[in-house]
Write a protein that holds these residues in place. Structure first.
Motif, PDB file in Angstrom:
ATOM      1  N   ARG A 139     -11.307 -10.168  -1.009  1.00 18.21           N
ATOM      2  CA  ARG A 139     -10.544  -9.329  -0.029  1.00 18.21           C
ATOM      3  C   ARG A 139     -10.667  -9.872   1.455  1.00 18.21           C
ATOM      4  O   ARG A 139     -11.799 -10.262   1.799  1.00 18.21           O
ATOM      5  N   ALA A 140      -9.547  -9.882   2.178  1.00 20.46           N
ATOM      6  CA  ALA A 140      -9.655 -10.456   3.422  1.00 20.46           C
ATOM      7  C   ALA A 140     -10.595  -9.595   4.500  1.00 20.46           C
ATOM      8  O   ALA A 140     -10.038  -8.520   4.441  1.00 20.46           O
ATOM      9  N   ARG A 141     -11.256 -10.154   5.423  1.00 17.76           N
ATOM     10  CA  ARG A 141     -12.027  -9.629   6.429  1.00 17.76           C
ATOM     11  C   ARG A 141     -11.309  -9.169   7.434  1.00 17.76           C
ATOM     12  O   ARG A 141     -11.567  -7.992   8.150  1.00 17.76           O
ATOM     13  N   GLU A 142     -10.027 -10.004   7.845  1.00 15.07           N
ATOM     14  CA  GLU A 142      -9.053  -9.334   8.755  1.00 15.07           C
ATOM     15  C   GLU A 142      -8.622  -7.912   8.434  1.00 15.07           C
ATOM     16  O   GLU A 142      -8.159  -7.166   9.432  1.00 15.07           O
ATOM     17  N   LEU A 143      -8.697  -7.629   7.119  1.00 18.10           N
ATOM     18  CA  LEU A 143      -8.228  -6.132   6.876  1.00 18.10           C
ATOM     19  C   LEU A 143      -9.370  -5.304   6.386  1.00 18.10           C
ATOM     20  O   LEU A 143      -9.374  -4.310   5.652  1.00 18.10           O
ATOM     21  N   LYS A 144     -10.535  -5.351   7.113  1.00 19.79           N
ATOM     22  CA  LYS A 144     -11.899  -4.500   6.500  1.00 19.79           C
ATOM     23  C   LYS A 144     -11.645  -3.216   7.047  1.00 19.79           C
ATOM     24  O   LYS A 144     -12.075  -2.197   6.414  1.00 19.79           O
ATOM     25  N   LEU A 145     -10.476  -2.792   8.097  1.00 19.97           N
ATOM     26  CA  LEU A 145     -10.231  -1.530   8.436  1.00 19.97           C
ATOM     27  C   LEU A 145      -9.978  -0.605   7.291  1.00 19.97           C
ATOM     28  O   LEU A 145     -10.172   0.452   7.376  1.00 19.97           O
ATOM     29  N   PHE A 146      -9.019  -1.495   6.486  1.00 15.54           N
ATOM     30  CA  PHE A 146      -8.578  -0.386   5.206  1.00 15.54           C
ATOM     31  C   PHE A 146      -9.264  -0.855   4.054  1.00 15.54           C
ATOM     32  O   PHE A 146      -9.377   0.028   2.908  1.00 15.54           O
TER      33      PHE A 146
END
Length: 378
Positions: A139-146
């Motif tokens: 899972r991408a850390r750039e999408l950690k918000l989600f």
């Protein structure tokens, strides 16, 4: 030049679609806890060490360990829970997290949480805390918000619940065990989701393993890797055994399939042969009953732990029709595991010398064994 610009634009648009799909599919979890920072800037290693120093200085979750400790490392999608085989562009694009279609998207695999708790707690004396579960995910850390794991995430809560029940009912492990969402969850990057670069997922997970390893005492900490055969977890494992084989006690890989599981029918998928990679046992499984049996055979779980994993896996299928292939997979592995347990539990499910009858845990495990025999006969 024009061709290069069109290819760049296509890759960027694909990444954008990926972001949108992840957001739509997985973003509607409770938003509690999002107030804290989810920034991925800076050095990941410095951030992990800083959080560990902060916990030590405040006396929070400080654990005393023996001469050797084991940390279980797990993937998420198609290892803990099913990806559902969701793909970009309907069914022709790259997979979003995995390829398993036997279980619905988001469904947890029967027995997975008990398996992690048993591995982490095995062999520890009562005064020692097991190391928290570590997560290496694509899972991408750039999408950690989600997509970030949080204490309110159901997966995290299920691991916590398994630890609490294991301690309260059997006196094993610690009720505080689980995933440390701040310190032991390491993410991938959107770079690995660009078409043609997905092979980098294995490299990223290996790089994150090295970061995790540097936060522990290398002489006292060993690892067990749990992944699947679809998201480059095996490539990560091969890199680990090639570079630091002494650090890894065993690797377990969940064998998944997009459609051949239906063709296999009740016989089940044919598994790759178990093997050894640079001295490290590599074991393949379809259900966590089989994973627990193989862990027991490798000396990573006792007979009582195996029985408890079997019990949790079968209980999770109580509402599944008996002709369902999920039930067939678990039943087949239960039957094999009962044969293995025959050397530990005597006739009638009575403990033998290998399962100390004086221990309450052994007595309860024997009663669970009776239920398992009834499950197979059903």
């Amino acid at each position: 030049m024009a061709h290069s610009m069109r290819r760049t634009a296509w890759c960027l648009s694909t990444v954008c679609v990926t972001v949108m799909c992840f957001s739509l599919c997985d973003a509607f979890a409770p938003f509690a806890g999002l107030a804290r920072s989810t920034s991925s800037s800076g050095n990941d290693m410095d951030a992990i060490r800083s959080r560990q120093r902060n916990r030590a200085s405040t006396g929070c979750k400080v654990s005393m360990y023996g001469d050797q400790r084991v940390q279980v490392i797990t993937d998420i999608d198609d290892t803990v829970k099913s990806s559902g085989g969701l793909r970009l562009f309907w069914k022709v694009g790259p997979a979003l997290g995995g390829i398993d279609t036997q279980y619905k998207r988001g469904a947890f695999y029967p027995g997975v949480f008990q398996f992690g708790a048993e591995l982490s707690s095995f062999g520890l004396p009562p005064n020692q805390e097991p190391l928290p579960m570590a997560v290496l995910t694509a899972r991408a850390r750039e999408l950690k918000l989600f997509l970030a794991l949080k204490p309110t995430t159901k997966l995290v809560q299920e691991y916590q619940a398994a630890a609490e029940k294991l301690f309260e009912r059997f006196g094993v492990g610690s009720p505080r065990w689980g995933i440390d969402c701040d310190a032991t969850v390491l993410y991938g990057s959107l770079q690995e989701w660009v078409p043609g670069l997905q092979y980098r997922k294995g490299w990223r997970k290996f790089d994150n393993f090295q970061k995790l390893q540097k936060t522990n005492d290398p002489d006292r900490t060993k690892y067990v890797l749990v992944g699947d055969t679809g998201e480059y977890d095996m490539a990560c494992g091969e890199s680990i055994t090639a570079s630091t084989p002494d650090a890894m006690k065993a690797m377990f890989f969940h064998v998944i399939s997009e459609d051949t599981w239906q063709q296999a029918g009740p016989r089940g998928l044919k598994l790759p042969a178990d093997r050894v990679s640079n001295g490290v046992p590599v074991r393949f499984f379809r259900t966590y009953v089989a994973a627990a049996r193989k862990a027991h055979e490798e000396g990573l779980m006792d007979a009582e732990g195996l029985v408890r994993v079997m019990h949790e896996a079968t209980t999770a299928l109580d509402d599944i029709p008996r002709d369902d292939l999920r039930w067939s997979d678990v039943r087949r592995d239960v039957e094999v595991s009962l044969v293995t347990l025959g050397q530990t539990l005597g006739p009638g499910g009575k403990p033998t010398a290998n399962l100390n009858p004086a221990r309450p845990a052994a007595q309860q495990a024997a009663s669970l064994f009776d239920r398992l025999r009834q499950f197979v006969r059903a």
